[in-house]
Design a protein around this motif. Sequence first.
Motif, mmCIF file in Angstrom:
data_model
loop_
_atom_site.group_PDB
_atom_site.id
_atom_site.type_symbol
_atom_site.label_atom_id
_atom_site.label_comp_id
_atom_site.label_asym_id
_atom_site.label_seq_id
_atom_site.Cartn_x
_atom_site.Cartn_y
_atom_site.Cartn_z
ATOM 1 N N TRP A 118 0.809 -1.107 -0.047
ATOM 2 C CA TRP A 118 0.009 0.054 0.186
ATOM 3 C C TRP A 118 0.750 1.232 -0.186
ATOM 4 O O TRP A 118 1.543 1.591 0.741
ATOM 5 C CB TRP A 118 -1.001 -0.139 1.293
ATOM 6 N N ASP A 119 0.973 1.678 -1.254
ATOM 7 C CA ASP A 119 2.011 2.977 -1.500
ATOM 8 C C ASP A 119 3.435 2.492 -1.024
ATOM 9 O O ASP A 119 3.959 1.638 -1.540
ATOM 10 C CB ASP A 119 1.448 4.073 -0.625
ATOM 11 N N ASP A 120 3.970 3.082 0.051
ATOM 12 C CA ASP A 120 5.268 2.932 0.419
ATOM 13 C C ASP A 120 5.176 1.762 1.723
ATOM 14 O O ASP A 120 6.141 1.961 2.659
ATOM 15 C CB ASP A 120 6.001 3.998 0.827
ATOM 16 N N TYR A 121 4.347 1.333 1.949
ATOM 17 C CA TYR A 121 4.218 0.392 3.140
ATOM 18 C C TYR A 121 3.877 -0.984 2.713
ATOM 19 O O TYR A 121 3.103 -1.375 1.669
ATOM 20 C CB TYR A 121 2.747 0.760 4.026
ATOM 21 N N ILE A 122 4.471 -2.055 3.502
ATOM 22 C CA ILE A 122 4.022 -3.416 3.201
ATOM 23 C C ILE A 122 3.302 -3.892 4.409
ATOM 24 O O ILE A 122 3.362 -3.672 5.457
ATOM 25 C CB ILE A 122 5.455 -3.994 3.651
ATOM 26 N N VAL A 123 2.205 -4.533 3.952
ATOM 27 C CA VAL A 123 0.921 -4.622 4.758
ATOM 28 C C VAL A 123 0.954 -6.302 4.845
ATOM 29 O O VAL A 123 1.177 -6.918 3.932
ATOM 30 C CB VAL A 123 -0.460 -4.441 4.395
ATOM 31 N N THR A 124 0.919 -6.908 6.192
ATOM 32 C CA THR A 124 0.689 -8.241 6.411
ATOM 33 C C THR A 124 -0.134 -8.569 7.401
ATOM 34 O O THR A 124 -0.073 -7.664 8.552
ATOM 35 C CB THR A 124 2.268 -8.752 6.694
ATOM 36 N N SER A 125 -0.538 -9.817 7.288
ATOM 37 C CA SER A 125 -1.523 -10.291 8.496
ATOM 38 C C SER A 125 -0.396 -11.535 9.224
ATOM 39 O O SER A 125 -0.271 -12.431 8.401
ATOM 40 C CB SER A 125 -2.952 -10.988 8.063
ATOM 41 N N CYS A 126 -0.441 -11.552 10.269
ATOM 42 C CA CYS A 126 0.687 -12.393 10.849
ATOM 43 C C CYS A 126 0.230 -12.763 12.342
ATOM 44 O O CYS A 126 -1.128 -12.315 13.063
ATOM 45 C CB CYS A 126 1.892 -11.744 10.982
ATOM 46 N N TYR A 127 0.861 -13.846 12.804
ATOM 47 C CA TYR A 127 0.593 -14.339 14.321
ATOM 48 C C TYR A 127 1.652 -14.062 15.027
ATOM 49 O O TYR A 127 2.870 -14.232 14.737
ATOM 50 C CB TYR A 127 0.286 -15.917 14.338
ATOM 51 N N ASN A 167 -7.532 2.956 -0.457
ATOM 52 C CA ASN A 167 -6.974 2.918 0.778
ATOM 53 C C ASN A 167 -7.940 2.092 1.883
ATOM 54 O O ASN A 167 -7.927 2.153 3.018
ATOM 55 C CB ASN A 167 -7.537 4.610 1.279
ATOM 56 N N THR A 168 -8.515 1.094 1.208
ATOM 57 C CA THR A 168 -9.228 0.079 1.786
ATOM 58 C C THR A 168 -8.439 -1.216 2.091
ATOM 59 O O THR A 168 -7.899 -1.747 0.928
ATOM 60 C CB THR A 168 -10.527 -0.395 1.387
ATOM 61 N N LEU A 169 -8.241 -1.908 3.431
ATOM 62 C CA LEU A 169 -7.720 -2.989 3.446
ATOM 63 C C LEU A 169 -8.744 -4.168 3.617
ATOM 64 O O LEU A 169 -9.774 -3.915 4.214
ATOM 65 C CB LEU A 169 -6.600 -3.064 4.749
ATOM 66 N N ILE A 170 -8.634 -5.093 2.913
ATOM 67 C CA ILE A 170 -9.700 -6.192 2.931
ATOM 68 C C ILE A 170 -9.098 -7.528 3.689
ATOM 69 O O ILE A 170 -8.116 -7.827 3.032
ATOM 70 C CB ILE A 170 -10.268 -6.348 1.736
ATOM 71 N N LEU A 171 -9.670 -8.013 4.799
ATOM 72 C CA LEU A 171 -9.287 -8.965 5.433
ATOM 73 C C LEU A 171 -10.324 -10.024 5.722
ATOM 74 O O LEU A 171 -11.315 -9.900 6.088
ATOM 75 C CB LEU A 171 -8.474 -8.651 6.740
ATOM 76 N N SER A 173 -11.155 -13.708 7.315
ATOM 77 C CA SER A 173 -10.620 -14.430 8.774
ATOM 78 C C SER A 173 -11.267 -15.933 8.681
ATOM 79 O O SER A 173 -12.446 -16.132 8.001
ATOM 80 C CB SER A 173 -10.681 -13.805 10.035
ATOM 81 N N ASN A 174 -10.885 -16.846 9.449
ATOM 82 C CA ASN A 174 -11.293 -18.101 9.458
ATOM 83 C C ASN A 174 -12.652 -18.278 10.159
ATOM 84 O O ASN A 174 -13.284 -19.400 10.470
ATOM 85 C CB ASN A 174 -10.318 -19.075 10.087
ATOM 86 N N ASP A 175 -13.226 -16.949 10.567
ATOM 87 C CA ASP A 175 -14.566 -17.110 11.404
ATOM 88 C C ASP A 175 -15.650 -16.374 10.510
ATOM 89 O O ASP A 175 -16.665 -15.937 11.034
ATOM 90 C CB ASP A 175 -14.470 -16.033 12.633
ATOM 91 N N PHE A 176 -15.290 -16.618 9.045
ATOM 92 C CA PHE A 176 -16.219 -16.362 8.057
ATOM 93 C C PHE A 176 -16.575 -14.666 8.034
ATOM 94 O O PHE A 176 -17.502 -14.261 7.520
ATOM 95 C CB PHE A 176 -17.813 -16.944 8.141
ATOM 96 N N ASN A 177 -15.618 -13.979 8.575
ATOM 97 C CA ASN A 177 -15.796 -12.415 8.591
ATOM 98 C C ASN A 177 -15.012 -11.872 7.705
ATOM 99 O O ASN A 177 -13.782 -12.255 7.473
ATOM 100 C CB ASN A 177 -15.510 -11.710 9.985
ATOM 101 N N ILE A 178 -15.525 -10.731 7.059
ATOM 102 C CA ILE A 178 -14.786 -9.929 5.868
ATOM 103 C C ILE A 178 -14.429 -8.627 6.662
ATOM 104 O O ILE A 178 -15.491 -8.047 7.124
ATOM 105 C CB ILE A 178 -15.391 -9.863 4.718
ATOM 106 N N SER A 179 -13.337 -7.975 6.933
ATOM 107 C CA SER A 179 -12.880 -7.127 7.932
ATOM 108 C C SER A 179 -12.773 -5.843 6.643
ATOM 109 O O SER A 179 -11.825 -6.149 5.972
ATOM 110 C CB SER A 179 -12.053 -7.103 8.997
ATOM 111 N N LEU A 180 -13.219 -4.875 6.929
ATOM 112 C CA LEU A 180 -12.595 -3.634 5.957
ATOM 113 C C LEU A 180 -12.121 -2.525 6.928
ATOM 114 O O LEU A 180 -12.669 -2.118 7.965
ATOM 115 C CB LEU A 180 -13.894 -3.049 5.361
ATOM 116 N N TYR A 181 -10.663 -2.495 6.598
ATOM 117 C CA TYR A 181 -9.955 -1.275 7.367
ATOM 118 C C TYR A 181 -9.711 -0.188 6.415
ATOM 119 O O TYR A 181 -9.354 -0.276 5.050
ATOM 120 C CB TYR A 181 -8.766 -1.797 7.922
#
Length: 332
Positions: A118-127, A167-171, A173-181
């Motif tokens: 996202w532009d000059d940023y690296i976006v990651t989903s992690c544990y 400018n929207t992050l779409i995530l 998850s394994n609980d059937f939810n789509i989260s918009l950030y």
Amino acid sequence: NPCMSNHLHVCLQGEDRLYLSSANMMKRIASSSISGEFSDSPLNIVGNKQWTIVQFPPNYLSANWPIRFVAVDNTGQYIAINGNFGFAHYSLITRKWKLFGNITQERNFIVTGGLAWWDDYIVTSCYNLLESCDEIRMYPRTTYLDNSHCVSIKTRAQALFINVYKNTLILFSNDFNISLYNLKKNFSPGQGTNLAGQTDKKGGKGARMDSCTITLLQDISIARFVSQPGMVISVTMCSLYVDVGVIKGQRYHPQPNQCKNTETLIINNAGRLLLLHKLPPGSMTATSGSDTASRAGLDDSETDDNRSLHRGSISEQNQADNQPSSMEVHDV
């Protein structure tokens, strides 16, 4: 790579190297370093027969093989890779890799849902192994890889994959939810400080970027339409033209002034497409190829930047029998 937001560059991942196809990439990078301009026209990207080969860094590969995710930014100049722990990113301009200076920080999180730019940023989903929680992390490309420059937010469940649209992050998850950030850069006037807390050495004037923020807009549940989270192949967002109208009595009255491009979530559920439209309250849609229309709900609250998705109509099309149908969303 589950993140499919960048379709402009063909990327082939090997065991110890990466093959990147983009039209005259090295020539364009050389010219951009001189002129300061970089052309990203799709006409300059398709039809290239040359491949740029990028070797993975041995010091990262030795401890994190195999490489699991690869992400290329929209300009094709920067690449991010991820192995067992942490990640690293590469610049085709400087021909250098950036790795975590602190190996402990690198081994304290595992990327679960892929990488995205996202532009000059690296976006990651992690544990996060230290706190035993799932997170969304953003690291700036221009600074050293260190957690002191990281912006993070905790999530309720493990992310299966992420995607970025404007400018929207779409995530998902394994609980059937789509989260918009909502992703937003924060600027300060004058000679501000960078993310490392250092004064700008160039002494330039104007706004300086200090950090970025991640704000949750809305959670959308698709449990009614998906039997298993693993059956969802992709979740993307685009702008579609939607015919919006209202119902007065028993008749549908179109409103031409509201017929415009609207943000739409496209969900690929094992070959079946679900379209979730963003509609104004009290409206309904009429989609081409179907004589039915569904009402939009009024229960969802609006966010500050008016970017949350209301209950909308989901047009579901089975690719096997090619029979469209429409339904009303109750779990948004």
